[in-house]
Design a protein around this motif. Sequence first.
Motif, PDB file in Angstrom:
ATOM      1  N   UNK A   1       0.840  -1.201   0.000  1.00 28.86           N
ATOM      2  CA  UNK A   1       0.000   0.000   0.000  1.00 28.86           C
ATOM      3  C   UNK A   1       0.874   1.250   0.000  1.00 28.86           C
ATOM      4  N   UNK A   2       1.911   1.261   0.837  1.00 33.35           N
ATOM      5  CA  UNK A   2       2.804   2.422   0.900  1.00 33.35           C
ATOM      6  C   UNK A   2       3.497   2.659  -0.434  1.00 33.35           C
ATOM      7  N   UNK A   3       3.956   1.598  -1.080  1.00 33.12           N
ATOM      8  CA  UNK A   3       4.651   1.734  -2.359  1.00 33.12           C
ATOM      9  C   UNK A   3       3.696   2.166  -3.466  1.00 33.12           C
ATOM     10  N   UNK A   4       2.486   1.626  -3.486  1.00 32.37           N
ATOM     11  CA  UNK A   4       1.491   2.017  -4.485  1.00 32.37           C
ATOM     12  C   UNK A   4       1.142   3.486  -4.315  1.00 32.37           C
ATOM     13  N   UNK A   5       0.912   3.908  -3.070  1.00 36.09           N
ATOM     14  CA  UNK A   5       0.573   5.300  -2.774  1.00 36.09           C
ATOM     15  C   UNK A   5       1.671   6.241  -3.275  1.00 36.09           C
ATOM     16  N   UNK A   6       2.922   5.913  -2.996  1.00 36.94           N
ATOM     17  CA  UNK A   6       4.046   6.751  -3.426  1.00 36.94           C
ATOM     18  C   UNK A   6       4.150   6.793  -4.956  1.00 36.94           C
ATOM     19  N   UNK A   7       3.977   5.650  -5.613  1.00 35.76           N
ATOM     20  CA  UNK A   7       4.059   5.595  -7.070  1.00 35.76           C
ATOM     21  C   UNK A   7       2.912   6.363  -7.728  1.00 35.76           C
ATOM     22  N   UNK A   8       1.717   6.285  -7.139  1.00 40.33           N
ATOM     23  CA  UNK A   8       0.577   7.031  -7.683  1.00 40.33           C
ATOM     24  C   UNK A   8       0.834   8.530  -7.583  1.00 40.33           C
ATOM     25  N   UNK A   9       1.384   8.977  -6.463  1.00 33.46           N
ATOM     26  CA  UNK A   9       1.700  10.398  -6.301  1.00 33.46           C
ATOM     27  C   UNK A   9       2.742  10.834  -7.332  1.00 33.46           C
ATOM     28  N   UNK A  10       3.743  10.015  -7.547  1.00 31.52           N
ATOM     29  CA  UNK A  10       4.794  10.319  -8.518  1.00 31.52           C
ATOM     30  C   UNK A  10       4.244  10.401  -9.939  1.00 31.52           C
ATOM     31  N   UNK A  11       3.278   9.534 -10.262  1.00 36.05           N
ATOM     32  CA  UNK A  11       2.671   9.499 -11.600  1.00 36.05           C
ATOM     33  C   UNK A  11       1.541  10.512 -11.761  1.00 36.05           C
ATOM     34  N   UNK A  12       1.144  11.173 -10.676  1.00 36.41           N
ATOM     35  CA  UNK A  12       0.059  12.152 -10.744  1.00 36.41           C
ATOM     36  C   UNK A  12      -1.315  11.522 -10.843  1.00 36.41           C
ATOM     37  N   UNK A  13      -1.485  10.310 -10.322  1.00 32.10           N
ATOM     38  CA  UNK A  13      -2.770   9.606 -10.345  1.00 32.10           C
ATOM     39  C   UNK A  13      -3.552   9.992  -9.095  1.00 32.10           C
ATOM     40  N   UNK A  14      -4.765  10.473  -9.284  1.00 37.03           N
ATOM     41  CA  UNK A  14      -5.621  10.871  -8.167  1.00 37.03           C
ATOM     42  C   UNK A  14      -6.155   9.644  -7.445  1.00 37.03           C
ATOM     43  N   UNK A  15      -5.926   9.529  -6.112  1.00 36.33           N
ATOM     44  CA  UNK A  15      -6.446   8.363  -5.385  1.00 36.33           C
ATOM     45  C   UNK A  15      -7.978   8.326  -5.334  1.00 36.33           C
TER      46      UNK A  15
END
Length: 144
Positions: free
Chosen positions: A45-59
Amino acid sequence: MSNFVSIESKPAEGTSAKPQSGRTPAAGGVGPAAGSGIAVTDRAVKKIRAAMAKEGISPEEGGLRLGVLGGGCSGLSYSIKFDARPRERDRVYEFDDVRIFVDPKSFLYLHGMTLDYEETLMRQGFNFINPNSSRSCGCGSSFS
């Protein structure tokens, strides 16, 4: 984020698939009941969250799509990518503020699976710990 994907047929030592706070079904998905849903470890979850932020994907709208594709040494291979929104028939799982999308056909192979993230000196990446996998190939990217 695509450094490696490994496949295991039994849960790895020290991997937990315990329920997480904030984990609820959404958008027509079913909640992960004992062995019937998708589990994601805290590390993943932590890694997905960080990668989504880096890619600009809105949670709030986007998430991580897990799937199964035909091909590979053993017949099937895992697919993992970001998606801007779930599709109409997807099962959607929430783990804190991270959403996981799984299409109906892939769910047949992924139910009961745990997605983990490993980071060691030798390797780093996501592990698909799948009790439905009967065998995997030597390269670790396909299963049957």
